[in-house]
Scaffold this active site. Structure first.
Site, PDB file in Angstrom:
ATOM      1  N   TYR A 171      36.733  33.744  27.575  1.00 52.72           N
ATOM      2  CA  TYR A 171      36.230  34.692  28.580  1.00 52.72           C
ATOM      3  C   TYR A 171      35.163  34.003  29.440  1.00 52.72           C
ATOM      4  O   TYR A 171      34.080  33.686  28.964  1.00 52.72           O
ATOM      5  CB  TYR A 171      35.638  35.930  27.897  1.00 52.72           C
ATOM      6  CG  TYR A 171      35.461  37.060  28.867  1.00 52.72           C
ATOM      7  CD1 TYR A 171      36.504  37.927  29.118  1.00 52.72           C
ATOM      8  CD2 TYR A 171      34.284  37.212  29.580  1.00 52.72           C
ATOM      9  CE1 TYR A 171      36.374  38.950  30.040  1.00 52.72           C
ATOM     10  CE2 TYR A 171      34.145  38.229  30.506  1.00 52.72           C
ATOM     11  CZ  TYR A 171      35.196  39.093  30.737  1.00 52.72           C
ATOM     12  OH  TYR A 171      35.063  40.095  31.663  1.00 52.72           O
TER      13      TYR A 171
ATOM     14  N   TYR B 189      39.898  37.715  38.508  1.00 48.82           N
ATOM     15  CA  TYR B 189      38.921  38.435  37.706  1.00 48.82           C
ATOM     16  C   TYR B 189      39.571  39.670  37.093  1.00 48.82           C
ATOM     17  O   TYR B 189      39.356  40.787  37.539  1.00 48.82           O
ATOM     18  CB  TYR B 189      37.713  38.821  38.551  1.00 48.82           C
ATOM     19  CG  TYR B 189      36.631  39.528  37.775  1.00 48.82           C
ATOM     20  CD1 TYR B 189      36.042  38.932  36.672  1.00 48.82           C
ATOM     21  CD2 TYR B 189      36.196  40.792  38.139  1.00 48.82           C
ATOM     22  CE1 TYR B 189      35.055  39.591  35.950  1.00 48.82           C
ATOM     23  CE2 TYR B 189      35.203  41.451  37.431  1.00 48.82           C
ATOM     24  CZ  TYR B 189      34.638  40.844  36.337  1.00 48.82           C
ATOM     25  OH  TYR B 189      33.664  41.493  35.629  1.00 48.82           O
TER      26      TYR B 189
END
Lengths: 370, 136
Positions: A273, A324
């Protein structure tokens, strides 16, 4: 030795993603619907097969279920931070393992770009001092890491450059212009010590996963990818965690490989992440890929690069360069890697991929194929 | 005309803190069991939620734990101060705060001692810090 009760309890059966970019004429419902229909087509299931639904960043689960004609027996909406991509998948796995649902659709839609979502500003505990934005919190953590271990801002360039190289092999990626270490080091500061090229993108898009039982997954269109095991550890504090979540990540390291029945040496690639480049270093240290404080050196010489290093990471380009999608697209990429669908960016013969998120809800999930 | 900086969100628990700031005093809640202070103000001690607590006046001294420098404008009220630091400090009494230190960024370093000063902004007075012994 007894295995974890949730080991291989669920399979990723279908994956759907939309195009990524700026779509002012669409919204999260439209993006979510498109991703869900693509995921169903990917696995050969129908809307009528869905008996569990988790939506994320879509304002109303009721409206989404109504719109798609889904009447689930397990349904919820998860909170908006990116840490909830992994949390959502863990909840789906638990639902399947307990029989609460058999086919869970997980749907994510984000139109932050078209909505001009600005991460920062507004009211907050620290607003009277001008403190705002997730990036600033990560900058505060990284500054402490620099002071304690001698890590440098330049070390982060190796992360940004590796992921951009991967994005150049991914036709779906938003940012495909080549960048160099010099480009990273000369990009403007947003919140010092972090620079523009340490920050993720903001773009629109949707992702959906269909998760089901291993029995059901075996009869579907694509080869099943198992959710082999996972671990999670939370910690909440009003000020940034200057230990970079190291103790929590260590706890996850102690559980995730055992839960999955897969050792670190068997992992072929990583999905980390990357809302901001330092979290990649924090994740690598916390999960024991290198020692504490050593990640700045560890990522040099292409360690994270396809075709060069031992640990190809974020082969799609990640949040820094692909899209994103708050972890949702990284997990989609993990599944596609394990199916061998990644074309030019394929990790050869990938058999196990590990997802890691260093956040207030830290987590790691190991995926494998047969 | 300059835009005002953001105001604190005053609630029942932090009201005494902000009222004391207006009088130039730094108050924190202290845990009756561990003797540690914390921030933000809360209904219970995070160290011993069953214990009693009391408001105490702090020394105003502490040390720098980390800091960042904002180059991006998030608040119109801080536009004239860019680039400005936000610094994480630990007070002698144990509480951790985010604040601004009245110093050049080159002077900031982990472990440097700091002391409180107050910035009267009309309706609200905000605690800031300076390097210990500095004239700022």
């Amino acid at each position: 030795m007894s295995s974890s009760p949730l080991r291989d309890a669920a399979c990723m059966a279908g994956i759907g993603t939309t195009a990524y970019g700026s779509f002012p004429d669409n919204d999260t419902y439209g993006l979510g619907a498109e991703a869900l229909l693509a995921a169903l087509d990917d696995c050969g299931l129908e809307l009528a097969d869905i008996d569990g639904l988790i939506v994320n960043r879509i304002p109303s689960y009721e409206r989404f279920a109504e719109m798609m004609g889904i009447s689930p027996r397990f349904c919820l909406q998860t909170d908006s931070p990116g840490r909830y991509s992994a949390v959502s998948l863990m909840l789906a796995t638990q639902a399947i393992a307990t029989g609460a649902a058999e086919v869970v659709a997980l749907v994510y839609g984000n139109n932050g770009r078209s909505n001009r979502v600005f991460y920062g500003g507004g009211e907050g505990e620290w607003a009277p001092w001008g403190m705002s934005s997730p990036g600033a919190s990560h900058a505060m953590q990284f500054q402490a890491h620099m002071a304690r271990f001698g890590t440098r801002s330049e070390d982060l360039g190796h992360v940004s450059v590796a992921f951009r190289k991967h994005a150049r092999l991914n036709p779906q990626a938003v940012m495909r212009k080549p960048i160099t270490l010099e480009d990273h080091d000369s990009s403007r500061f947003i919140c010092e010590p972090l620079r523009l090229l340490d920050y993720c993108l903001i773009n629109d898009g949707g992702v959906a996963w269909i998760v089901t039982t291993p029995e059901r997954a075996k009869d579907l269109r694509k080869k099943p990818v198992y959710v082999s095991g996972y671990a999670r550890q939370d910690v909440y504090e009003s000020t940034p965690r200057l230990d970079c979540w190291y103790p929590e990540l260590k706890r996850i390291e102690a559980r995730v490989y055992e839960n999955a029945g897969i050792g670190r040496d068997e992992i072929d690639g990583l999905m980390i992440y990357d809302n901001f480049s330092p979290t990649v270093l924090f994740a690598l240290e916390g999960l024991g890929f290198c020692g504490q404080g050593e990640a700045g050196d560890f990522v040099k010489d292409g360690t994270l690069e396809l075709g060069r290093g031992r640990w190809p990471t974020n082969t799609s380009g990640g949040h820094l360069s692909e899209s994103y999608m708050q972890g949702w697209a990284l997990i989609a990429e993990a599944v596609r890697q394990l199916r061998g669908e990644c074309g030019e960016r394929q990790i050869p013969d990938a058999r196990a991929i590990q997802f890691i998120a260093a956040t207030p809800i830290s987590s790691s999930i190991i995926f494998r194929r047969d | 005309m300059t835009t005002a900086k953001p105001n604190p969100i005053v609630d029942v628990w932090n009201k005494p803190f902000w009222q004391a700031c207006a009088e130039g005093r730094l108050l924190l809640q202290r845990c009756g069991e561990t003797g540690r202070c914390w921030y933000p103000p809360a209904p219970v001690s995070p160290y011993a939620p069953k214990a009693s607590w009391e408001w105490v006046e702090c020394s105003g001294r502490g040390e720098i734990l980390s800091w960042v420098v904002f180059h991006q404008k998030y608040y119109e009220g801080f536009a004239d101060e860019l680039p400005y630091n936000v610094t994480m400090v630990r007070l002698e009494e144990g509480a951790q705060l985010l604040t601004n230190v009245l110093a050049d960024k080159a002077e900031l370093a982990v472990g440097k001692p700091i002391e409180v000063t107050f910035d009267a902004r009309g309706d609200v007075t905000v605690p800031l810090f300076r390097l210990a012994g500095s004239a700022a």
